[in-house]
Design a protein around this motif. Structure first.
Motif: not given
Ligand SMILES: Cc1cc2nc3c(=O)[nH]c(=O)nc-3n(C[C@H](O)[C@H](O)[C@H](O)COP(=O)(O)OP(=O)(O)OC[C@H]3O[C@@H](n4cnc5c(N)ncnc54)[C@H](O)[C@@H]3O)c2cc1C
Lengths: 45, 485
Positions: B307-312, B333-334, B341-344
């Protein structure tokens, strides 16, 4: 416009007083950091 | 054997890589993919931008460190995501393109068992017409090269002032929805202090321009905090400091166009206005990198991941400000669709802003995007690494480590002037970062014992100590892991 009184300014700039402030702030910040973090959802009502 | 690929070697990517390497045996592969060959300690860019610190002091090359520590490094940029692999590749992979060396321009499918997307924000200068770092007398301090340019620009203006020419300085946000007000705040105070040091302060008019509704919002909806024996609003603290230093301010401003020495903006009244300047530092909008994602059959699944940045694991259901809760914010942040996939850090899509959304009379959204500063970036990276380590060691998914920004504190030490004896800093701690209005209804969502402010020389020493401590930690020197995020 002067908004910081001479006394307050002295306290902000005095290295001796600020040294103690530095120790206090370091400890307080460490407590907040070490205080940890966690989730919020378990407590969702 | 597991292979963990980390995209990005900023604060969050590097923290994740170092913890993974420390805790996983060498049979597991840790791979970092990042286009910039250097690690940079971003917060000290402020001092580079006033010429008081050389950019070499805030960076170091990643390749030798990673080689020594057994972390694989690819100087490449991720382009697209294939979380199911494709018809020829069973494993999930990221398509990346090398940016340097003999492989420059070549693409590679980098397969993974776990992926950490720590690519931070795209500095979206293009979202504001004419806002180009180093052009139109407008600068940025978001990277060390930008900060070097900013100092060149500022130095010239200082020389002009010494020669008797008055100057107008404009510092703040360069877009209706910029974030990182804290960095601009630090920069304006440092610039002001430097002008005093160069004996040209009386030649300059300094103005703060920001998309905040009130001073001290900082994208965190403002902070109510303990200050000595008092309880004070961050707006009052910032107003006191600005007035004391004769800094003017323009609020609710959506800068939409930059021309040579002119910033055009719309305000909340819907008026189109402009401000002249001789030197400006304006923080751009932050956006996602525009990555694409595809399934096994090459169907576009970008919306499943971004969503622009990555969905968590956030709650993205649209709802009005009054119904926002801390539970909307992610804990692990999964990515919900692809659990490896994780997104910190800044790379995750926030559920909404923290500051109250506002529209101008013309319907333009003007409010700060939510900040994700260094401390939460580091903390979220470490917890993501810990969950992956647990999962690898136990052989099953593990999400025991959680860290919502609604249950996490942050220390923001804003430099207010450089100098071991003459420096100053504004130390503000906030707990929690996202206000919890249910838990703390009488103190604007924050715990007053853990949310406090202090101004003075000690703040500068703290900021300097953090600079050295975090670079020491990032270089993985002995016992680096004892230094908290
Ligand atoms: C001037 C300034 C001052 C600041 N001061 C403070 C402060 O005092 N305190 C504080 O807490 N925070 C501060 N911050 C905020 C802090 O720097 C950020 O929160 C932090 O850097 C975010 O870390 P990150 O790893 O998520 O993103 P970043 O640090 O932006 O790292 C992103 C990484 O991803 C890489 N990358 C980009 N695109 C790709 C791609 N396609 N493929 C692979 N890799 C990619 C980049 O090269 C970079 O290595 C400041 C920010 C600025 C700009």
């Amino acid at each position: 416009m002067k908004r910081i009184s001479p006394r307050m300014r002295f306290r902000m700039n005095n290295p001796f007083l600020q040294f103690f402030k530095f120790i206090i702030l370091s400890v307080k910040i460490m407590v907040i950091v070490a205080g940890g973090h966690g989730g919020t959802r378990e407590s969702k009502s | 054997m597991s292979k963990i690929v980390i995209l990005g070697a900023g604060i969050s990517g590097h923290v994740a890589a170092t913890h993974l390497r420390r805790k996983l045996s060498k049979k597991h592969e840790v791979v970092v993919v990042s286009p910039n060959s250097n690690y940079q300690w971003v917060p000290s860019n402020i001092w580079v931008g006033i010429g008081r610190m050389k950019s070499e002091k805030i960076i170091f090359p990643l390749a030798p460190l990673y080689k020594k520590k057994g972390i694989k490094y690819k100087q490449a940029k991720a382009i697209s995501f294939f979380p199911e692999g494709d018809k020829n590749e069973d494993k999930p992979y990221v398509l990346a393109e090398y940016v340097m060396g003999e492989n420059a321009g070549q693409q590679e499918k980098i397969t993974y068992d776990y992926l950490i997307n720590a690519t931070g924000p795209k500095l979206n200068f293009a979202a504001t017409e004419g806002l180009i770092p180093g052009k139109n007398k407008a600068y940025s301090v978001c990277t060390y090269t930008h900060a070097d340019h900013a100092w060149q620009g500022l130095e010239k203006v200082i020389q002009d002032m010494k020669a008797g020419k008055k100057a107008k300085i404009l510092i703040g946000t360069g877009h209706a929805k910029s974030t990182c007000q804290g960095a601009a705040f630090e920069y304006i105070l440092n610039v002001e202090k430097e002008l005093v040091r160069h004996n040209v302060r009386d030649m300059a008019e300094i103005t703060w321009i920001s998309n905040e509704y009130s001073l001290g919002d900082f994208g965190m909806d403002g902070v109510l905090m303990s200050y000595g024996d008092m309880i004070m609003k961050s707006s009052d603290l910032v107003e006191m400091i600005f007035e004391d230093r004769d800094i003017k301010w323009i609020l609710g401003a959506a800068v939409n166009k930059i021309e040579d020495g002119i910033a055009h903006y719309e305000n909340l009244e819907g008026e189109q206005k402009s401000e002249n300047y001789d030197f400006a530092m304006l923080i751009p909008a932050f956006s996602g990198h525009g990555f694409k994602a595809y399934d096994k059959n090459k169907n576009d699944i970008t919306e499943k991941l971004f969503k622009g940045f990555m969905i968590v694991d956030a709650d993205y259901t649209p709802k009005p400000y009054e119904q926002w809760t801390v539970q909307d914010w992610p804990e692990t942040y999964q990515n919900p669709s692809y659990k490896n996939i994780f997104v910190p850090g800044i790379a995750f899509a926030p559920p909404h802003t923290i500051s109250k959304p506002r529209k101008s009379k013309n319907g333009t959204d003007i409010f700060p995007a939510p900040p994700r500063t260094g401390m939460p970036s580091g903390i979220t990276a470490k917890l993501v690494a810990e969950n992956i380590i647990d999962a690898i060691k136990s052989g099953k998914e593990s999400l025991n480590h959680k860290g919502s920004m609604g249950n996490m504190g942050a220390a923001c030490i804003a430099s207010a002037g450089f100098g071991f004896w003459k420096g100053s800093g504004i130390s503000i701690t906030t707990y929690p970062i996202v206000p919890d209005f249910v838990k703390y209804p009488d103190s604007h969502g924050r715990h007053l014992g853990k949310t406090f402010g202090a101004v003075g020389l000690a703040g500068h020493w703290l900021k300097l100590m953090l600079h050295y401590a975090f670079i020491y930690k990032a270089k993985m020197k002995p016992f680096w892991w004892l230094i908290p995020e």
